[in-house]
Every structure is written in structure tokens, then in C-alpha cells.
Motif scaffolding. Structure first.
Motif, PDB file in Angstrom:
ATOM      1  N   ILE A 106       0.801  -1.295  -0.007  1.00 28.87           N
ATOM      2  CA  ILE A 106       0.012   0.071   0.177  1.00 28.87           C
ATOM      3  C   ILE A 106       0.895   1.250  -0.114  1.00 28.87           C
ATOM      4  O   ILE A 106       0.704   2.086  -0.715  1.00 28.87           O
ATOM      5  CB  ILE A 106      -0.721  -0.055   1.152  1.00 28.87           C
ATOM      6  CG1 ILE A 106      -2.045  -1.067   1.104  1.00 28.87           C
ATOM      7  CG2 ILE A 106      -1.504   1.379   1.441  1.00 28.87           C
ATOM      8  CD1 ILE A 106      -2.979  -1.163   2.210  1.00 28.87           C
ATOM      9  N   ILE A 107       1.775   1.120   0.956  1.00 28.12           N
ATOM     10  CA  ILE A 107       2.791   2.255   1.154  1.00 28.12           C
ATOM     11  C   ILE A 107       3.575   2.686  -0.167  1.00 28.12           C
ATOM     12  O   ILE A 107       3.699   3.793  -0.920  1.00 28.12           O
ATOM     13  CB  ILE A 107       3.703   2.469   2.115  1.00 28.12           C
ATOM     14  CG1 ILE A 107       2.967   2.118   3.521  1.00 28.12           C
ATOM     15  CG2 ILE A 107       4.660   3.441   2.334  1.00 28.12           C
ATOM     16  CD1 ILE A 107       3.595   1.756   4.747  1.00 28.12           C
ATOM     17  N   ALA A 108       4.178   1.458  -0.622  1.00 32.92           N
ATOM     18  CA  ALA A 108       5.076   1.678  -1.920  1.00 32.92           C
ATOM     19  C   ALA A 108       4.293   2.351  -3.170  1.00 32.92           C
ATOM     20  O   ALA A 108       4.922   2.976  -3.987  1.00 32.92           O
ATOM     21  CB  ALA A 108       6.017   0.563  -2.140  1.00 32.92           C
ATOM     22  N   SER A 109       3.030   1.611  -3.365  1.00 35.29           N
ATOM     23  CA  SER A 109       2.151   2.205  -4.634  1.00 35.29           C
ATOM     24  C   SER A 109       1.663   3.390  -4.569  1.00 35.29           C
ATOM     25  O   SER A 109       1.537   4.178  -5.573  1.00 35.29           O
ATOM     26  CB  SER A 109       1.200   1.008  -4.854  1.00 35.29           C
ATOM     27  OG  SER A 109       0.453   1.025  -3.642  1.00 35.29           O
ATOM     28  N   ALA A 110       1.409   4.149  -3.175  1.00 35.43           N
ATOM     29  CA  ALA A 110       0.559   5.215  -2.992  1.00 35.43           C
ATOM     30  C   ALA A 110       1.602   6.262  -2.933  1.00 35.43           C
ATOM     31  O   ALA A 110       1.311   7.560  -3.129  1.00 35.43           O
ATOM     32  CB  ALA A 110      -0.433   5.007  -1.887  1.00 35.43           C
ATOM     33  N   ILE A 231       3.641  -0.387  -8.077  1.00 35.50           N
ATOM     34  CA  ILE A 231       5.065  -0.287  -7.231  1.00 35.50           C
ATOM     35  C   ILE A 231       5.854   0.051  -8.175  1.00 35.50           C
ATOM     36  O   ILE A 231       6.030  -0.811  -9.281  1.00 35.50           O
ATOM     37  CB  ILE A 231       5.141  -1.706  -6.336  1.00 35.50           C
ATOM     38  CG1 ILE A 231       4.275  -1.852  -5.364  1.00 35.50           C
ATOM     39  CG2 ILE A 231       6.594  -1.496  -5.873  1.00 35.50           C
ATOM     40  CD1 ILE A 231       4.310  -3.131  -4.530  1.00 35.50           C
ATOM     41  N   SER A 232       6.933   1.040  -8.181  1.00 34.57           N
ATOM     42  CA  SER A 232       7.629   1.459  -9.290  1.00 34.57           C
ATOM     43  C   SER A 232       9.031   1.415  -8.516  1.00 34.57           C
ATOM     44  O   SER A 232      10.019   1.223  -9.499  1.00 34.57           O
ATOM     45  CB  SER A 232       7.705   2.712  -9.495  1.00 34.57           C
ATOM     46  OG  SER A 232       7.826   3.606  -8.377  1.00 34.57           O
ATOM     47  N   CYS A 233       9.505   0.981  -7.364  1.00 28.89           N
ATOM     48  CA  CYS A 233      10.860   0.698  -7.094  1.00 28.89           C
ATOM     49  C   CYS A 233      11.270  -0.919  -7.233  1.00 28.89           C
ATOM     50  O   CYS A 233      10.403  -1.769  -7.300  1.00 28.89           O
ATOM     51  CB  CYS A 233      10.930   1.033  -5.570  1.00 28.89           C
ATOM     52  SG  CYS A 233       9.871  -0.124  -4.263  1.00 28.89           S
ATOM     53  N   HIS A 234      12.379  -1.267  -7.153  1.00 30.92           N
ATOM     54  CA  HIS A 234      12.935  -2.738  -7.202  1.00 30.92           C
ATOM     55  C   HIS A 234      12.489  -3.436  -5.872  1.00 30.92           C
ATOM     56  O   HIS A 234      12.327  -2.824  -4.705  1.00 30.92           O
ATOM     57  CB  HIS A 234      14.563  -2.645  -7.390  1.00 30.92           C
ATOM     58  CG  HIS A 234      14.796  -2.131  -8.624  1.00 30.92           C
ATOM     59  ND1 HIS A 234      15.028  -3.049  -9.774  1.00 30.92           N
ATOM     60  CD2 HIS A 234      15.201  -0.836  -9.069  1.00 30.92           C
ATOM     61  CE1 HIS A 234      15.447  -2.441 -10.823  1.00 30.92           C
ATOM     62  NE2 HIS A 234      15.359  -0.927 -10.325  1.00 30.92           N
ATOM     63  N   ILE A 235      12.194  -4.770  -5.949  1.00 32.90           N
ATOM     64  CA  ILE A 235      11.694  -5.691  -5.016  1.00 32.90           C
ATOM     65  C   ILE A 235      12.466  -6.990  -5.015  1.00 32.90           C
ATOM     66  O   ILE A 235      12.512  -7.534  -6.097  1.00 32.90           O
ATOM     67  CB  ILE A 235      10.134  -5.931  -5.217  1.00 32.90           C
ATOM     68  CG1 ILE A 235       9.331  -4.449  -5.511  1.00 32.90           C
ATOM     69  CG2 ILE A 235       9.855  -6.407  -4.228  1.00 32.90           C
ATOM     70  CD1 ILE A 235       7.758  -4.769  -5.972  1.00 32.90           C
ATOM     71  N   LEU A 236      12.938  -7.252  -3.887  1.00 28.63           N
ATOM     72  CA  LEU A 236      13.454  -8.589  -3.675  1.00 28.63           C
ATOM     73  C   LEU A 236      12.439  -9.479  -3.113  1.00 28.63           C
ATOM     74  O   LEU A 236      11.978  -8.977  -1.845  1.00 28.63           O
ATOM     75  CB  LEU A 236      14.757  -8.578  -2.745  1.00 28.63           C
ATOM     76  CG  LEU A 236      15.349 -10.158  -2.358  1.00 28.63           C
ATOM     77  CD1 LEU A 236      15.787 -10.807  -3.398  1.00 28.63           C
ATOM     78  CD2 LEU A 236      16.384  -9.641  -1.241  1.00 28.63           C
TER      79      LEU A 236
END
Length: 292
Positions: A106-110, A231-236
Motif C-alpha cells: 500500500i505504501i510503496a504504490s501510493a 509499485i515502481s521501486c525494485h523488489i526482492l
């Protein structure tokens, strides 16, 4: 080190590792867990990382919400934003397990400008979803179950002096049995240490019993995937070969992540608290040290 974060009188407890001047990493645990879930991983993180592992509201040593308060993912997300503000973090990374990945999504997308990187451990976003056609019936069912639990004093809805266990040992074994995936005695003992209150005759769970009941309103699978897509950042993403997703649950979500680096490792849902924590830590360290 223990840390207490005050959100206008509402106390969130946390554990910290590293130098405050380091790169900020917020750790969010899963449902019915607490900050101790990261005890094995935290000491192995890079030296330039400052990690704050919180007890979510209603969990661990943190306050319980008021009678009119709720424990939806949205509420937890707002808590995280308030915590980042208190810590004066303009941007930070998130390490999340299970339900914590739903909050992080929620946080990373918004608020994409706030999040540098995401690390998911056996979690793929919102854990408890519902079909759209079941929204009305779920609300009715949830209200009924809450009334029944209070009336029958089930799920911990009893006097604060009522014991649920005579010894910590009983609580540890109960946690092992009630877990949604296999968990070792050592891992259970680690979590239980921050989850119990002592009573005159033994121990009882410290967490708010309301979080054990079905939510009145759950996110739909469509909504869960919409958050992931934004989500626009890189994710592991680290998933356990014997964890929640080993049988293909939420498999469709994997296609929605745009910049995901995924690994399957040996272990169950709490692989980061088991023997696999070293392999898990290595993957996390490599990811945190990679410049994209």
C-alpha cells in the motif's frame, strides 16, 4: 535497542539495530508476530544500515487500538507513514514478512517517492482477500463472530487476569501448533518472548484478540493486484519452498511486479527465523548493496 514511537499518545514499540546515521530500513512483521521475528537477520545486515523493527498496533509491546479503532491494512499503513515522519525519514526501504508485505505494498504504490527498495519474505501483498460477491455476507459474518467471541469469551476476550497458559513452555508449543505453517521450537520461543503477559496464575497472549477475528471489510484480489502494479521501486521477493506459496497460491500476482528479483529458498513461512536465515540474509545484503 528498544525504541518507543509516540503517535499523538498512541505508543508503537520497536527494536533498532545499527547507527542512526545509516541508511534507514523499516521492518514490518506478519500477523500475530512481533519485532522479534527479525532477530536472526538484523545482526547480519550491512553495517551502514539502520533498521527499525516495529511491533504493529495490537501486537507485541505496542498499544491496542481504542474500541472504535480498526486493524485494517490501511490503518497499519497510516501508522507507518506517521512513524517515518517521527523518525524524519524522507525516504527509506522496507523489509516485510507475510502480512507486512500487504502494508508495504500500500505504501510503496501510493507513496512511491518515500520508498527506495522493498524486501518481501514469504509474502506477496494483502494476505486476506475476498471475492467481490462475498463483501456483504462477510460483513454480516464478521459482526456476528465478534459478538459471539465477546459473549463466549473466546479468542482471548476474557479478563486480563485470566491465564491461558500455566507456563511459557505451554505457550511456545501452542504457537507451534497454531501457526499457519510449520515453525520450530526455537523460532516459536523467540516470538513468544514478546507476545506474552504474565498473570497471577500464569500467562496470556499480549496481542489484541480482535486481530484474530475476520475483518469486516477485506481487500479483493483485484484491489490487491492493483496495488502491486503501481509499485515502481525494485523488489526482492524471497519465498520458502515449504512456505505459503509453495502450492501456487497468489501465483497470478507474481506477473504484476515490474521490478522483482525473486528467489525460492529452503524453509517454511518463517524461514528468516530458521536455519535458512543466513542464506536469506545474504540475499538481502546483496540486494541492499546493489545500485539500480
Amino acid at each position: 535497542m528498544e525504541l518507543i514511537l509516540d503517535i499523538e499518545g498512541f505508543k508503537i514499540n520497536a527494536k533498532t539495530w545499527g547507527d542512526k546515521r545509516g541508511r534507514p530500513l523499516l521492518a514490518i512483521h506478519g500477523w500475530l508476530d512481533n519485532a522479534n521475528t527479525f532477530d536472526k537477520i538484523a545482526p547480519l545486515l550491512p553495517e551502514d544500515i539502520y533498521m527499525v523493527a516495529i511491533d504493529l498496533a495490537g501486537h507485541g509491546f505496542s498499544d491496542h487500538r481504542s474500541l472504535n479503532g480498526c486493524y485494517y491494512l490501511w490503518d497499519y499503513a497510516l501508522d507507518i507513514l506517521n512513524i517515518a515522519n517521527i523518525l524524519k525519514w524522507k525516504s527509506f526501504s522496507i523489509l516485510a514478512h507475510s502480512m507486512g508485505t500487504g502494508i508495504a505494498t500500500i505504501i510503496a504504490s501510493a507513496m512511491p517517492e518515500l520508498i527506495d527498495k522493498l524486501i518481501f519474505i514469504d509474502g506477496l501483498g494483502a494476505p486476506f482477500v475476498i471475492n467481490e460477491e462475498d463483501v456483504v455476507s462477510n460483513f454480516r459474518k464478521s459482526v456476528k463472530q465478534f459478538k459471539m467471541a465477546k459473549k463466549s469469551k473466546l479468542f482471548g476476550f476474557s479478563s486480563v487476569n485470566t491465564s491461558q497458559f500455566k507456563t511459557k513452555e505451554e505457550a511456545i508449543h501452542d504457537r507451534m501448533k497454531s501457526n499457519i505453517s510449520s515453525i520450530s521450537y526455537e523460532a516459536s520461543a523467540c516470538l513468544v518472548e514478546r507476545s506474552l503477559n504474565q498473570t497471577p496464575y500464569g500467562y496470556r497472549w499480549r496481542y489484541d484478540p480482535r486481530i484474530t477475528l475476520p475483518e469486516c471489510y477485506k481487500m479483493t484480489e483485484t484491489q490487491a493486484q492493483l496495488f502491486i502494479e503501481k509499485i515502481s521501486c525494485h523488489i526482492l521477493i524471497i519465498l520458502g519452498k515449504e512456505g505459503l506459496f509453495a502450492n501456487g497460491m497468489f501465483n497470478e500476482r507474481l506477473k504484476r511486479f515490474k521490478k522483482a528479483n525473486m528467489h525460492w529458498v529452503k524453509g517454511g513461512h518463517h524461514l528468516h527465523l530458521e536455519e535458512t536465515h543466513k542464506e536469506t540474509s545474504t540475499l538481502i545484503n546483496q540486494f541492499l548493496q546493489t545500485e539500480f
